[in-house]
Design an enzyme around this catalytic site. Sequence first.
Site, PDB file in Angstrom:
ATOM      1  CG  HIS A  63      -1.542  -1.234   1.581  1.00 23.48           C
ATOM      2  ND1 HIS A  63      -2.407  -1.861   0.704  1.00 23.48           N
ATOM      3  CD2 HIS A  63      -1.461  -2.060   2.663  1.00 23.48           C
ATOM      4  CE1 HIS A  63      -2.840  -2.989   1.257  1.00 23.48           C
ATOM      5  NE2 HIS A  63      -2.281  -3.134   2.423  1.00 23.48           N
ATOM      6  CG  HIS A  89       2.619   5.316   6.332  1.00 26.86           C
ATOM      7  ND1 HIS A  89       2.273   5.192   7.676  1.00 26.86           N
ATOM      8  CD2 HIS A  89       1.588   5.946   5.733  1.00 26.86           C
ATOM      9  CE1 HIS A  89       1.074   5.713   7.849  1.00 26.86           C
ATOM     10  NE2 HIS A  89       0.642   6.185   6.688  1.00 26.86           N
ATOM     11  CG  HIS A  91      -0.733   8.256   2.379  1.00 28.11           C
ATOM     12  ND1 HIS A  91      -1.460   7.086   2.287  1.00 28.11           N
ATOM     13  CD2 HIS A  91      -0.486   8.425   3.707  1.00 28.11           C
ATOM     14  CE1 HIS A  91      -1.660   6.601   3.506  1.00 28.11           C
ATOM     15  NE2 HIS A  91      -1.063   7.381   4.379  1.00 28.11           N
ATOM     16  CD  GLU A  96      -2.824  12.710 -12.573  1.00 28.76           C
ATOM     17  OE1 GLU A  96      -1.849  12.251 -13.215  1.00 28.76           O
ATOM     18  OE2 GLU A  96      -3.575  12.009 -11.882  1.00 28.76           O
ATOM     19  CG  HIS A 103       0.225   9.934   7.401  1.00 28.49           C
ATOM     20  ND1 HIS A 103      -0.802   9.277   6.748  1.00 28.49           N
ATOM     21  CD2 HIS A 103      -0.046  11.260   7.283  1.00 28.49           C
ATOM     22  CE1 HIS A 103      -1.652  10.169   6.266  1.00 28.49           C
ATOM     23  NE2 HIS A 103      -1.214  11.381   6.579  1.00 28.49           N
ATOM     24  CB  THR A 183      -6.108   7.686   5.785  1.00 28.30           C
ATOM     25  OG1 THR A 183      -4.813   7.098   5.583  1.00 28.30           O
ATOM     26  CG2 THR A 183      -5.980   8.925   6.634  1.00 28.30           C
ATOM     27  CB  THR A 184      -5.179   2.415   5.417  1.00 24.47           C
ATOM     28  OG1 THR A 184      -4.655   2.183   6.732  1.00 24.47           O
ATOM     29  CG2 THR A 184      -4.278   3.377   4.680  1.00 24.47           C
TER      30      THR A 184
HETATM   31  N1  LIG Z   1      -2.626   6.407   6.996  1.00 23.25           N
HETATM   32  S1  LIG Z   1      -2.710   6.313   8.533  1.00 23.25           S
HETATM   33  O1  LIG Z   1      -1.623   7.069   9.148  1.00 23.25           O
HETATM   34  O2  LIG Z   1      -4.035   6.718   8.950  1.00 23.25           O
HETATM   35  C1  LIG Z   1      -2.514   4.671   9.027  1.00 23.25           C
HETATM   36  N2  LIG Z   1      -1.586   4.248   9.887  1.00 23.25           N
HETATM   37  C2  LIG Z   1      -1.741   2.920  10.065  1.00 23.25           C
HETATM   38  C3  LIG Z   1      -2.786   2.531   9.286  1.00 23.25           C
HETATM   39  N3  LIG Z   1      -3.268   3.626   8.625  1.00 23.25           N
HETATM   40 ZN   LIG Z   2      -1.008   7.312   6.324  1.00 21.20          ZN
END
Ligand SMILES: NS(=O)(=O)c1ncc[nH]1
Ligand SMILES: [Zn+2]
Length: 245
Positions: A63, A89, A91, A96, A103, A183-184
């Site tokens: 991901h 990590h 994103h 574009e 994060h 957010t995942t």
């Molecule tokens: N992208 S996030 O930081 O909300 C996240 N961290 C672990 C799983 N999802």
């Molecule tokens: Zn994240």
Amino acid sequence: HAWGYSAENGPEKWVTKLPHRRWVPASPPSTIVPADASYDAGLKPLCLKYDAKDCIDILNNGHSFQVTILTEGLQTDPISGVYRLKQFHFHWGGAERSWLRLHLVHWNTKYPSFGEAASKSDGLAVVGVFLKVNRAENAQLQKVLDTFDAIKTKGTQTTFPGFDPTTLLPGCLDYWTYDGSLTTPPLLESVTWIVCKETISVSPAQMASFRALQFSGAGEAACCMVDNYRPPQPLKGRAVKASFQ
Ligand SMILES: NS(=O)(=O)c1ncc[nH]1
Ligand SMILES: [Zn+2]
């Protein structure tokens, strides 16, 4: 089948069992915080302390890629208590949409583990930093990018010792904070979001390196890792507090 970011398994398909408050849009800082963000004098400075010796490895999880940390880091006061850095990590957008987000995921050490904390409303704190594509190469970030050849495909990882995540932070740690969710999947509603006002820079070449990573595993049809983000969700009436005026 596993969640991802394609039409078949992407954000529109992430069925959530619980009625989730949505995480607040994480788009470029100029628009991330609605005009109704209110200054809160009670918010104390963000105090991030990490120890380089605790960085252990970097993994392509299909991901994004994440750098896993052994021990703690964050002590800050939109949220009382000590939070421990678990991993960081990124994103990022596609060609574009040249933006990236960092994060740094922390869990509240009043709970015995990340897993325990992840289901508690005060369990997690994620520090978000926006990266702006500029001419300047980011030498600290380059240390992360230099591992990409070893983690090109899903499930690959390599050791990543001695990196200090604070070197990725902007000089000024003014921030906005609000309650939200991961957010995942599983989109747990346990995140106190702390988003830095200031961005850090990344060069166009460095941005391209992110896109050379693959969602797909070795031997599978190559699928470039881009647009691995959840589209902004409505604030749903939640207050966004600012640590600065
Ligand atoms: N992208 S996030 O930081 O909300 C996240 N961290 C672990 C799983 N999802
Ligand atoms: Zn994240």
